[in-house]
Design a protein around this motif. Structure first.
Motif, mmCIF file in Angstrom:
data_model
loop_
_atom_site.group_PDB
_atom_site.id
_atom_site.type_symbol
_atom_site.label_atom_id
_atom_site.label_comp_id
_atom_site.label_asym_id
_atom_site.label_seq_id
_atom_site.Cartn_x
_atom_site.Cartn_y
_atom_site.Cartn_z
ATOM 1 N N GLU A 253 0.894 -1.306 -0.114
ATOM 2 C CA GLU A 253 0.088 -0.049 0.196
ATOM 3 C C GLU A 253 0.957 1.437 -0.140
ATOM 4 O O GLU A 253 0.681 2.369 -0.612
ATOM 5 C CB GLU A 253 -0.920 -0.077 1.136
ATOM 6 C CG GLU A 253 -1.877 1.296 1.489
ATOM 7 C CD GLU A 253 -2.878 1.168 2.506
ATOM 8 O OE1 GLU A 253 -3.204 -0.067 2.615
ATOM 9 O OE2 GLU A 253 -3.128 2.208 3.157
ATOM 10 N N CYS A 256 2.682 1.531 -3.587
ATOM 11 C CA CYS A 256 2.012 1.200 -4.840
ATOM 12 C C CYS A 256 2.178 2.216 -5.996
ATOM 13 O O CYS A 256 2.311 2.195 -7.126
ATOM 14 C CB CYS A 256 0.671 0.631 -4.829
ATOM 15 S SG CYS A 256 -0.448 1.880 -3.989
ATOM 16 N N HIS A 337 -1.531 1.173 -12.219
ATOM 17 C CA HIS A 337 -2.156 2.209 -11.383
ATOM 18 C C HIS A 337 -2.854 1.360 -10.141
ATOM 19 O O HIS A 337 -3.818 1.788 -9.729
ATOM 20 C CB HIS A 337 -3.329 3.150 -12.034
ATOM 21 C CG HIS A 337 -2.959 3.831 -13.140
ATOM 22 N ND1 HIS A 337 -1.907 4.719 -13.258
ATOM 23 C CD2 HIS A 337 -3.336 3.761 -14.533
ATOM 24 C CE1 HIS A 337 -1.792 5.269 -14.443
ATOM 25 N NE2 HIS A 337 -2.459 4.303 -15.498
ATOM 26 N N HIS A 339 -3.707 -0.281 -6.542
ATOM 27 C CA HIS A 339 -3.832 0.253 -5.192
ATOM 28 C C HIS A 339 -4.865 -0.471 -4.580
ATOM 29 O O HIS A 339 -5.708 -1.078 -5.143
ATOM 30 C CB HIS A 339 -4.269 1.985 -5.269
ATOM 31 C CG HIS A 339 -5.195 2.226 -5.964
ATOM 32 N ND1 HIS A 339 -6.625 2.297 -5.167
ATOM 33 C CD2 HIS A 339 -5.717 2.345 -7.352
ATOM 34 C CE1 HIS A 339 -7.642 2.614 -6.098
ATOM 35 N NE2 HIS A 339 -7.097 2.689 -7.368
ATOM 36 N N PRO A 340 -4.623 -0.477 -3.344
ATOM 37 C CA PRO A 340 -5.728 -1.130 -2.696
ATOM 38 C C PRO A 340 -7.082 -0.083 -2.474
ATOM 39 O O PRO A 340 -7.134 1.301 -2.889
ATOM 40 C CB PRO A 340 -5.170 -1.106 -0.900
ATOM 41 C CG PRO A 340 -4.131 0.006 -1.089
ATOM 42 C CD PRO A 340 -3.474 0.113 -2.374
ATOM 43 N N VAL A 341 -8.080 -0.842 -2.464
ATOM 44 C CA VAL A 341 -9.611 -0.048 -2.463
ATOM 45 C C VAL A 341 -10.049 0.040 -0.810
ATOM 46 O O VAL A 341 -10.341 1.058 -0.458
ATOM 47 C CB VAL A 341 -10.546 -0.946 -3.356
ATOM 48 C CG1 VAL A 341 -11.974 0.171 -3.110
ATOM 49 C CG2 VAL A 341 -9.805 -0.962 -4.577
ATOM 50 N N TRP A 342 -9.790 -1.167 -0.424
ATOM 51 C CA TRP A 342 -10.479 -0.885 1.166
ATOM 52 C C TRP A 342 -10.023 -2.162 1.830
ATOM 53 O O TRP A 342 -9.424 -3.047 1.331
ATOM 54 C CB TRP A 342 -11.764 -0.819 1.370
ATOM 55 C CG TRP A 342 -12.756 -1.677 0.910
ATOM 56 C CD1 TRP A 342 -13.752 -1.183 -0.327
ATOM 57 C CD2 TRP A 342 -12.961 -3.028 0.705
ATOM 58 N NE1 TRP A 342 -14.495 -2.476 -0.668
ATOM 59 C CE2 TRP A 342 -14.196 -3.350 -0.038
ATOM 60 C CE3 TRP A 342 -12.380 -4.118 1.620
ATOM 61 C CZ2 TRP A 342 -14.485 -4.852 -0.260
ATOM 62 C CZ3 TRP A 342 -12.802 -5.453 1.363
ATOM 63 C CH2 TRP A 342 -14.005 -5.812 0.375
ATOM 64 N N ARG A 343 -9.876 -2.085 3.179
ATOM 65 C CA ARG A 343 -9.718 -3.205 4.064
ATOM 66 C C ARG A 343 -10.703 -3.177 5.220
ATOM 67 O O ARG A 343 -10.987 -2.049 5.796
ATOM 68 C CB ARG A 343 -8.389 -3.165 4.778
ATOM 69 C CG ARG A 343 -6.905 -2.737 4.357
ATOM 70 C CD ARG A 343 -5.787 -2.534 4.989
ATOM 71 N NE ARG A 343 -5.521 -3.802 5.439
ATOM 72 C CZ ARG A 343 -4.092 -4.183 5.951
ATOM 73 N NH1 ARG A 343 -2.942 -3.428 5.034
ATOM 74 N NH2 ARG A 343 -3.881 -5.274 6.364
ATOM 75 N N GLU B 223 -9.093 3.869 6.901
ATOM 76 C CA GLU B 223 -10.326 2.829 6.753
ATOM 77 C C GLU B 223 -11.316 3.485 7.751
ATOM 78 O O GLU B 223 -12.514 3.261 7.274
ATOM 79 C CB GLU B 223 -9.959 1.423 7.022
ATOM 80 C CG GLU B 223 -8.867 0.881 6.133
ATOM 81 C CD GLU B 223 -9.208 0.835 4.801
ATOM 82 O OE1 GLU B 223 -10.398 0.829 4.445
ATOM 83 O OE2 GLU B 223 -8.409 1.115 3.776
ATOM 84 N N LYS B 226 -12.863 6.396 5.930
ATOM 85 C CA LYS B 226 -13.821 5.764 4.840
ATOM 86 C C LYS B 226 -15.009 5.014 5.209
ATOM 87 O O LYS B 226 -16.194 5.354 4.584
ATOM 88 C CB LYS B 226 -13.009 4.739 4.012
ATOM 89 C CG LYS B 226 -11.711 5.392 3.340
ATOM 90 C CD LYS B 226 -10.587 4.646 2.950
ATOM 91 C CE LYS B 226 -10.904 3.549 1.816
ATOM 92 N NZ LYS B 226 -9.448 2.853 1.620
#
Lengths: 425, 425, 425, 425
Positions: A253, A256, A337, A339-343, B223, B226
């Protein structure tokens, strides 16, 4: 600005995970043969000889402080003939590199930052200058885990000549890839030495990939790594422990946005198949199959370099499938491009979603279960700003799916799935 | 998981930069009128009343410790009638919201985390429960720059009822946007209170955007933001100083992977046109025109919320052009996966390159000159993994360009250009 | 528990401040002669040869990385014959020590922690064992300001034999005082090596004072220093700058409760008379006379070791008076339980009061003006729990005074006075 | 400079350890009676009413946020009549103080820094000025463990008048001792408020001891405490746990040089006899008898204030003997220049030696066993620079001993012995 040598993240094999400091010519040839025959067609191409190839008595992963090293008259380490017989007669790694090239593969070596302690003790010459080893060594710049070298003082006359001379030598051998150690996390103390070394490599007349170790690299120095190197390690040595794999999500993360176009933040070697694992030679990787799928999925969507750590001739069917999935390896090539979106924690289990644009159309999604129990979850495409109708394929299984706005996915503990999604208009 | 309320990064006007704590109904209506007439067609839609609207004696940017606040019997602040005459008779902001809505715009308010100190002193009731203000207040949870509130203890019975009651009230007024202050950088101490407040807002029956202040938000809590909010400030108050604008490149770099789909890391208001500027009312923004172009370019490719800070009725032509460039505002809508590509020093000047995928095809590039002198540089598309033939348009000027592999661009000091590039196959 | 070797804080001369790394036999003899003739009667007795006496090419204060050192076959450094001719023929410092002893004085040397890098490079023997230099050296334990030695790994067989062998050698030479460097502030990393070295010194059969450098020593390790050493430096190198002298009040405050009975926290050498002063040989100490009085007064009431730094043969009258005041030197012997009483700002000037019990009756008071202007102040004896009638003598001037409860004192800027007070019953 | 009010470290009783926030007149009188009858002759003299005496509903150790406080018209808290009946009719603590004085004892109270929150809410007057509570309160200066007060802003007009007015009131009541809370470890934020408060107390016309809480005080602010206060707490609340007692050796070591002549670093109350112990009212102190001897020995040689925490009417014989040993209490009076000599581990047990000069001749030694097993050790007087013949008495047992150079002592785990030694010439 610089020429991009590693247009895609390198794929290959490195001797450290299975042979420690004691790699020899026979094991290198054996693995090169295996790669050429079984893996080359999938894009695997580098064969890298890791640390201590210049140390005649090396016989395990432990270093031998003050052991004599093989050197030439110009303070440059050369292969130990007892371990690399083809290097006899001053040929260095040229014959072995030639052999690897003959298989259609590329050849890499590991080096330590600096000049041999023994060259300083003997006050050897430096090629192309009348300065000597003592005059460029920094007595207090010494790696804290390996005893062989002193750092080189970039401000000293002769320092540039030394670094020029070693890359001239490696170029003459036909080296394609240099993994330079003791230079990555020591910044900024050794920043100027890194710049000098990088410049010497780029000016040597042969394209060589420069890979920096050990990690973790310093995020605040990202632009320096991008300027000087092709690869840099974002982690300390990675082994087959879930905790280390779990941490890699955070490391990836962080890095990236710096990945792509000749810059490859490196999540380290893949401890798959027969490896030493904390130097217990009896066993194979402790990662479960799901953990290995998670590892490959993350490494590929993040576009980490892929360096096999295990002894390839001992691979089983699962390991071969793991490393030769063409759709996953296409993601390693085509992701952009990333990348993480969410955890998110759902019912006590953490799930992680990554995405990347596919350079050939569509969008990659990788979904991970970081928890200890199996689970099923619904993924909203609106979280990706992709609301609407879609079709997609899971890359490991080949299963396809269509739907609108969201889809469900079930994941085993420590498991992963990867999708290539197309929106339908 | 949650419904996405702010599908795109909000665009609007906020009263703080020009009116401090002393905003009143007349100024709000005047700016709403202006926006409806001149800016609405470009996507600008929110009118936000900032802090202290419940404080009858507020007359500048300074707070009045221990000043009496307007409250209802349930410990809830209500507009000061002397400043918002339409609120008389217990109507609250309903008439003003209705007016804003009648113009085709949306209405927002600022609130402070917690319950009024004065409600606690008087031990007022809490709607929907037999608990009182004293029973839910945390005496040691007090904002260090504004004197009006105590934090609410989420563990206390009555705490949920209080937060439910305030959003019920705001919903009844027709509020579309809530900027909640003293809740963003205080984490993790106030984390549970944020969750309680966010839940209450989402359950209140009316869609409202939740914006968190003050910044800088904590990256390690990404997070959480978000999950609970639509917007959160990534910076302390932003004013018209180059140093603050320059820092925003690093802040945006840190937050870019968390942007999109209802999550809008917020670079704060745009200090353009007539603003107080350190509360000196005589002047306009101190940013040069190039700095303002840089600001808009960065805010738009990063997709920060865009909240105008200046008194709109005093805008000059440049400011109007700055805020109504349709191609730049299209980038604010269509950019995806935005991130920096590099920061490089060339001839002593730092240049910064950002990129983003365009959801409607093509790729955005934004190039910034962070230095003190004009410069020209060559940009390699290979650095973006886009080698080959291309055509592109500069979005501010409308100039178009074709080429292969690279292009040249000249930039004034503190200036910026933005491009939409298509590869040509 | 241990035998107390340094019953009082040592007084002597050290070559560093005037000769750096280039001290030689002639300068040592010359200063020993001077001390014997002019200072011995006042208690001055140690003549200490500081760093690099084993380095033939040393010629200034700068170290020569990788220069060859004079060693015996057992990895032990020995005096460079070109600089210490009497050491020829393997006699080491025995002849010079004998000469110093013949004058009624004591002889000391400086050593670096560890084993010579060159002994390791040549893999020399270690006396009394079949282990070699390489086997006990720690390649990563290297002083960061001097290039000559590796640390010794106390866990290795042969480590004890090495340290035993060097103190056996020094004992055979007749050494009375060992200043061991690179061992004081590196704690706790080198703590075990310190213990080994200290034990070897104590067991060598000859009483030798052990002095640890460089400072600042670590207050949390006070008991370790007390257990292993006689002296330890509480400061980095001390030179003739007021800022360093001013800081010493705080350092002495921190260490005063650990002073006495063979334990002497060390405020470092006295830069008086002709010294190199940042290695500019043209000048004498930059301290004013008042600052020198302050220094001696603080060093003596605190009972720091007193080591003259200047070239004694160049002393002027003031310097001689400074170092031969019998009443001040009696305080250095007889002070007990020394500690500061207060630091107070009066009219913008800071004054500092120290006290100590006199072992022969009465109580010492030392009063300092730490400010930039002269001042007069009234000192209340009640602050010392000594209300009532008193008589006292100022020790520098010999003036006497009687009074009740308090007295007045005037002090020049950076100046000091010292009193021996008796209460009158 | 200032007049010394507490010429020796105060000895007395404080209500906190046994009554928390709920102390009342009856318990105060009962303990005063007991002290007058049984302890006064040994030097015990202060009776101190701890926190919340102005809070009518206080009934345990827990605070009641936002509970109404008893105040006069001038924002000053006054005793709750339901708990202190003699205060009825505006008499305040005058009748209770008079009663305590009639027993030959002294009377003390606890106060919180600042002005009541409720006085600010009601905007009460401040005596001697036309300013009001709101005008001097600092809304963000609020104790984090007690809800009642706002800090006072020393820069505001009216701040001095407020502090003058409260000490005027306390003086009119006959208060001898003020324990001011929320002012000791909050430095330096509240430093100016401390100075204002201290000045007001000193100028009020009646001698009052000023004691600062809570600890730990900040060592770097020692001179400030010495200037403004008589006592200051060097620890957080001290209870009957060995770990806290063991830590006190380090705390006392840090503060010993600042002790004496009206300055009394305070190791906190003595949890002896019946105490609440974590607010479990069923039990007595958990300290063993040896631990209590250790506590008294350390407190007395260090000269900490001695404040009894237990309910005195419930004391058993041991507790009475503990608190009435005349030779130990003489050490509390006569010790001078106290400091630790060493801490040593012998056979796995840590021993600690303290010493002090006796103002009436001789030298005190206190020896502690900080380990878990009994042990015997030999103490060298040379470690104290007292080699030679001696005679001495153990103060708890009265045993006497003569010898030369050293003596042996046996100590139970967590035990202590104290000696008064005379050298024999």
């Amino acid at each position: 600005m610089s020429k991009i040598v590693a247009k895609t993240a390198p794929m290959g094999w490195n001797s450290w995970d299975c042979y420690g400091a004691s790699v020899n010519e026979e094991t290198v040839r054996k693995n090169a043969d295996f790669m050429a025959k079984h893996l080359k067609r999938y894009g695997w191409e580098y064969i890298v000889v890791d640390i201590q190839w210049y140390e005649p008595t090396a016989d395990s992963h432990e270093y031998h402080p003050f052991a004599p090293l093989c050197m030439d008259e110009y303070s440059r380490v050369i292969p130990a003939e007892n371990r690399f017989p083809s290097s006899a007669g001053g040929k260095g790694f040229a014959p072995l590199a030639e052999y690897v090239h003959s298989l259609g593969l590329k050849f890499g070596i590991h080096i330590m930052r600096g000049i041999p302690r023994e060259a300083v003790a003997k006050n050897l010459k430096i090629k192309g200058t009348d300065r000597t080893a003592r005059e460029i060594a920094r007595f207090s710049s010494i790696c804290n885990w390996n005893p062989d070298m002193y750092g080189v003082d970039p401000a000293k006359e002769g320092a540039k000549a030394y670094y020029d001379s070693i890359f001239e030598l490696y170029a003459s051998w036909g080296v394609d890839y240099v993994k330079c150690d003791d230079i990555c996390r020591e910044l900024p103390r050794e920043e100027e030495e890194l710049k000098l070394l990088s410049r010497a490599l780029k000016d040597c007349g042969r394209d060589m990939v420069l890979s920096l170790s050990p990690g973790p690299a310093l995020p605040e120095k990202a632009e320096l790594y991008k300027e000087t190197a092709d690869l840099w390690r974002i982690t300390d040595d990675f082994w087959d422990k879930w905790e280390l794999l779990y941490e890699m999500f955070s490391r990836a993360e962080r890095w990236c946005i710096h990945t792509g176009a000749g810059n490859w933040p490196d999540a380290d070697m893949l401890p798959v198949g027969p490896i030493l694992q904390d130097y217990n030679p009896a066993n194979r990787t402790k990662f479960t199959e799901d953990e290995q799928l998670t590892m490959l999925t993350l490494w590929c969507i993040f576009r980490s370099p892929l360096m096999i750590g295990g002894e390839m001739t001992g691979f089983d069917d699962f390991t071969m499938r793991l490393l030769t999935n063409e759709k996953i390896l296409a993601m390693h090539k085509n992701a952009r491009h990333s990348h993480p979106v969410w955890r998110r924690e759902i019912d006590g289990t953490e799930y992680i979603l990554w995405t990347a644009v596919c350079a050939e159309g569509g969008q990659y999604l990788a979904l991970f279960n970081a928890g200890e129990k199996a689970g099923e979850l619904s993924v909203s495409l609106c979280d990706l700003e992709l609301c609407g109708a879609f079709s997609m394929e899971e890359l490991w299984s080949g299963e396809t799916l269509t739907g609108t706005d969201s889809f469900s996915v079930s994941l085993p503990p420590h498991g992963a799935k990867a999708f290539l999604l197309h929106t339908v208009s």
